[in-house]
Design a protein around this motif. Structure first.
Motif, mmCIF file in Angstrom:
data_model
loop_
_atom_site.group_PDB
_atom_site.id
_atom_site.type_symbol
_atom_site.label_atom_id
_atom_site.label_comp_id
_atom_site.label_asym_id
_atom_site.label_seq_id
_atom_site.Cartn_x
_atom_site.Cartn_y
_atom_site.Cartn_z
ATOM 1 N N GLY A 108 0.823 -1.204 0.000
ATOM 2 C CA GLY A 108 0.000 0.000 0.000
ATOM 3 C C GLY A 108 0.856 1.252 0.000
ATOM 4 O O GLY A 108 1.915 1.305 -0.628
ATOM 5 N N GLU A 109 0.410 2.263 0.740
ATOM 6 C CA GLU A 109 1.127 3.543 0.773
ATOM 7 C C GLU A 109 2.504 3.435 1.425
ATOM 8 O O GLU A 109 3.359 4.293 1.213
ATOM 9 C CB GLU A 109 0.285 4.590 1.484
ATOM 10 C CG GLU A 109 -0.969 4.948 0.712
ATOM 11 C CD GLU A 109 -1.804 6.019 1.382
ATOM 12 O OE1 GLU A 109 -1.223 6.900 2.049
ATOM 13 O OE2 GLU A 109 -3.031 5.974 1.219
ATOM 14 N N ASP A 166 -6.198 0.186 -8.366
ATOM 15 C CA ASP A 166 -7.224 0.883 -9.138
ATOM 16 C C ASP A 166 -7.221 2.345 -8.734
ATOM 17 O O ASP A 166 -7.594 2.651 -7.600
ATOM 18 C CB ASP A 166 -8.603 0.271 -8.897
ATOM 19 C CG ASP A 166 -9.670 0.866 -9.809
ATOM 20 O OD1 ASP A 166 -9.305 1.395 -10.868
ATOM 21 O OD2 ASP A 166 -10.860 0.801 -9.450
ATOM 22 N N PRO A 167 -6.746 3.241 -9.592
ATOM 23 C CA PRO A 167 -6.289 3.056 -10.970
ATOM 24 C C PRO A 167 -4.927 2.369 -11.005
ATOM 25 O O PRO A 167 -4.217 2.344 -10.001
ATOM 26 C CB PRO A 167 -6.188 4.493 -11.501
ATOM 27 C CG PRO A 167 -5.885 5.314 -10.298
ATOM 28 C CD PRO A 167 -6.622 4.640 -9.161
ATOM 29 N N PRO A 168 -4.556 1.821 -12.175
ATOM 30 C CA PRO A 168 -3.269 1.129 -12.275
ATOM 31 C C PRO A 168 -2.098 2.041 -11.923
ATOM 32 O O PRO A 168 -1.997 3.163 -12.412
ATOM 33 C CB PRO A 168 -3.198 0.703 -13.740
ATOM 34 C CG PRO A 168 -4.623 0.675 -14.196
ATOM 35 C CD PRO A 168 -5.314 1.762 -13.429
ATOM 36 N N GLY A 169 -1.243 1.552 -11.050
ATOM 37 C CA GLY A 169 -0.060 2.297 -10.640
ATOM 38 C C GLY A 169 0.571 1.651 -9.428
ATOM 39 O O GLY A 169 0.111 0.596 -8.970
ATOM 40 N N VAL A 170 1.621 2.266 -8.933
ATOM 41 C CA VAL A 170 2.333 1.714 -7.773
ATOM 42 C C VAL A 170 2.641 2.816 -6.764
ATOM 43 O O VAL A 170 2.816 3.984 -7.125
ATOM 44 C CB VAL A 170 3.651 1.015 -8.180
ATOM 45 C CG1 VAL A 170 3.383 -0.190 -9.072
ATOM 46 C CG2 VAL A 170 4.618 1.972 -8.854
ATOM 47 N N TRP A 171 2.711 2.421 -5.512
ATOM 48 C CA TRP A 171 3.181 3.286 -4.435
ATOM 49 C C TRP A 171 4.654 3.007 -4.202
ATOM 50 O O TRP A 171 5.090 1.853 -4.262
ATOM 51 C CB TRP A 171 2.429 2.998 -3.139
ATOM 52 C CG TRP A 171 1.059 3.577 -3.074
ATOM 53 C CD1 TRP A 171 -0.117 2.946 -3.380
ATOM 54 C CD2 TRP A 171 0.710 4.900 -2.678
ATOM 55 N NE1 TRP A 171 -1.167 3.808 -3.204
ATOM 56 C CE2 TRP A 171 -0.694 5.010 -2.767
ATOM 57 C CE3 TRP A 171 1.449 6.010 -2.266
ATOM 58 C CZ2 TRP A 171 -1.373 6.181 -2.451
ATOM 59 C CZ3 TRP A 171 0.776 7.176 -1.952
ATOM 60 C CH2 TRP A 171 -0.619 7.261 -2.044
ATOM 61 N N SER A 172 5.415 4.054 -3.935
ATOM 62 C CA SER A 172 6.792 3.904 -3.478
ATOM 63 C C SER A 172 7.243 5.237 -2.917
ATOM 64 O O SER A 172 6.951 6.295 -3.498
ATOM 65 C CB SER A 172 7.729 3.465 -4.601
ATOM 66 O OG SER A 172 9.024 3.191 -4.077
ATOM 67 N N GLY A 173 7.930 5.190 -1.802
ATOM 68 C CA GLY A 173 8.459 6.409 -1.203
ATOM 69 C C GLY A 173 7.379 7.407 -0.819
ATOM 70 O O GLY A 173 7.604 8.600 -0.879
ATOM 71 N N GLY A 174 6.187 6.898 -0.448
ATOM 72 C CA GLY A 174 5.104 7.765 -0.023
ATOM 73 C C GLY A 174 4.368 8.455 -1.158
ATOM 74 O O GLY A 174 3.579 9.372 -0.922
ATOM 75 N N ARG A 175 4.607 8.027 -2.381
ATOM 76 C CA ARG A 175 3.974 8.670 -3.542
ATOM 77 C C ARG A 175 3.368 7.618 -4.467
ATOM 78 O O ARG A 175 3.928 6.534 -4.618
ATOM 79 C CB ARG A 175 5.035 9.469 -4.283
ATOM 80 C CG ARG A 175 4.485 10.389 -5.297
ATOM 81 C CD ARG A 175 5.509 11.428 -5.702
ATOM 82 N NE ARG A 175 5.165 11.864 -7.048
ATOM 83 C CZ ARG A 175 6.015 12.387 -7.894
ATOM 84 N NH1 ARG A 175 7.266 12.562 -7.566
ATOM 85 N NH2 ARG A 175 5.621 12.747 -9.086
ATOM 86 N N PHE A 176 2.220 7.940 -5.065
ATOM 87 C CA PHE A 176 1.581 7.040 -6.014
ATOM 88 C C PHE A 176 1.987 7.437 -7.423
ATOM 89 O O PHE A 176 1.933 8.620 -7.787
ATOM 90 C CB PHE A 176 0.046 7.098 -5.883
ATOM 91 C CG PHE A 176 -0.654 6.126 -6.779
ATOM 92 C CD1 PHE A 176 -0.686 4.776 -6.465
ATOM 93 C CD2 PHE A 176 -1.268 6.555 -7.952
ATOM 94 C CE1 PHE A 176 -1.319 3.863 -7.296
ATOM 95 C CE2 PHE A 176 -1.913 5.650 -8.796
ATOM 96 C CZ PHE A 176 -1.936 4.303 -8.463
ATOM 97 N N PHE A 177 2.394 6.448 -8.212
ATOM 98 C CA PHE A 177 2.799 6.678 -9.597
ATOM 99 C C PHE A 177 1.829 5.962 -10.519
ATOM 100 O O PHE A 177 1.848 4.739 -10.624
ATOM 101 C CB PHE A 177 4.227 6.165 -9.837
ATOM 102 C CG PHE A 177 5.235 6.861 -8.973
ATOM 103 C CD1 PHE A 177 5.750 8.091 -9.363
ATOM 104 C CD2 PHE A 177 5.653 6.318 -7.782
ATOM 105 C CE1 PHE A 177 6.665 8.756 -8.568
ATOM 106 C CE2 PHE A 177 6.569 6.977 -6.975
ATOM 107 C CZ PHE A 177 7.083 8.207 -7.368
ATOM 108 N N PRO A 178 0.930 6.715 -11.186
ATOM 109 C CA PRO A 178 -0.013 6.078 -12.102
ATOM 110 C C PRO A 178 0.727 5.522 -13.319
ATOM 111 O O PRO A 178 1.616 6.177 -13.869
ATOM 112 C CB PRO A 178 -0.965 7.210 -12.510
ATOM 113 C CG PRO A 178 -0.244 8.474 -12.194
ATOM 114 C CD PRO A 178 0.775 8.158 -11.131
ATOM 115 N N LEU A 179 0.377 4.305 -13.709
ATOM 116 C CA LEU A 179 1.057 3.671 -14.840
ATOM 117 C C LEU A 179 0.082 3.181 -15.919
ATOM 118 O O LEU A 179 0.478 2.513 -16.842
ATOM 119 C CB LEU A 179 1.918 2.505 -14.363
ATOM 120 C CG LEU A 179 3.110 2.902 -13.489
ATOM 121 C CD1 LEU A 179 3.843 1.669 -12.971
ATOM 122 C CD2 LEU A 179 4.069 3.802 -14.233
ATOM 123 N N GLY A 180 -1.175 3.509 -15.732
ATOM 124 C CA GLY A 180 -2.175 3.099 -16.733
ATOM 125 C C GLY A 180 -2.337 4.148 -17.808
ATOM 126 O O GLY A 180 -1.642 5.169 -17.827
#
Length: 182
Positions: A108-109, A166-180
């Motif tokens: 998660g986050e 949902d939406p497609p993406g990943v969390w890392s370093g406290g930030r969400f990166f949308p990849l869809g």
């Protein structure tokens, strides 16, 4: 010339150990070097991250790491090899570097993603190393405007992780990166 930054193998390290190894590395201050332009290096980095010189592949990994340590992206998007004495153009087909391995801690986050590059460098995805998408392919910012694209197995690993959100993406370093798709 002895190597001052040995490759970081993220497969055997925790994220804290990876961050410590990255912090211990010293990089040439290429962003401060502004020598005169001397021409073209005769070198090219192809779309798969392979380095070439005058049409022949550069096979020695240590030599690629050495050249990568003095690689810089200019404001106009071009790439150069730079030393205190000279600056030479180098052609880059897509991204200068390649992600060859990924490790994840947390979820998660609180999730953190570390990446290993073909040059032996490592980084943790986050505000200093964001993920973006170009030509429908993920890229990660490395340093000084340089980007790394993903080897196919790591791309699929990242895609599987991104598609679980949902939406497609990943969390890392406290930030969400949308990849869809945008």
């Amino acid at each position: 010339m002895p190597e001052t930054n040995p490759p970081i193998d993220i497969s055997r390290l925790s994220l804290a150990e990876i961050e410590a190894a990255v912090a211990a590395q010293r990089r040439p201050p290429v962003e401060r070097w502004n020598p005169r332009h001397c021409g073209h290096s005769g070198m090219r980095i192809d779309r798969e991250g392979r380095w070439w010189h005058e049409g022949r592949p550069i096979e020695r990994a240590a030599l690629v790491r050495l050249f990568a340590s003095v690689l810089r992206r200019e404001e106009d998007g071009s790439h150069v090899l730079v030393t205190p004495a000279e600056k030479l153009d180098i052609d880059v087909d897509f991204a200068a570097l390649r992600v060859v391995a990924m490790t994840i801690e947390g979820s998660g986050e609180a999730q953190r993603i570390a990446l290993q590059l073909n040059t032996g460098e490592a980084l943790v995805v986050g505000p200093d190393h964001p993920l973006t998408v170009r030509e429908e392919l993920p890229l990660v910012a490395v340093r000084g405007g340089l980007e790394a694209s993903f080897e196919r197995p790591v791309y699929f690993e990242l895609a599987e992780l991104a598609l679980a959100a949902d939406p497609p993406g990943v969390w890392s370093g406290g930030r969400f990166f949308p990849l869809g798709p945008s």
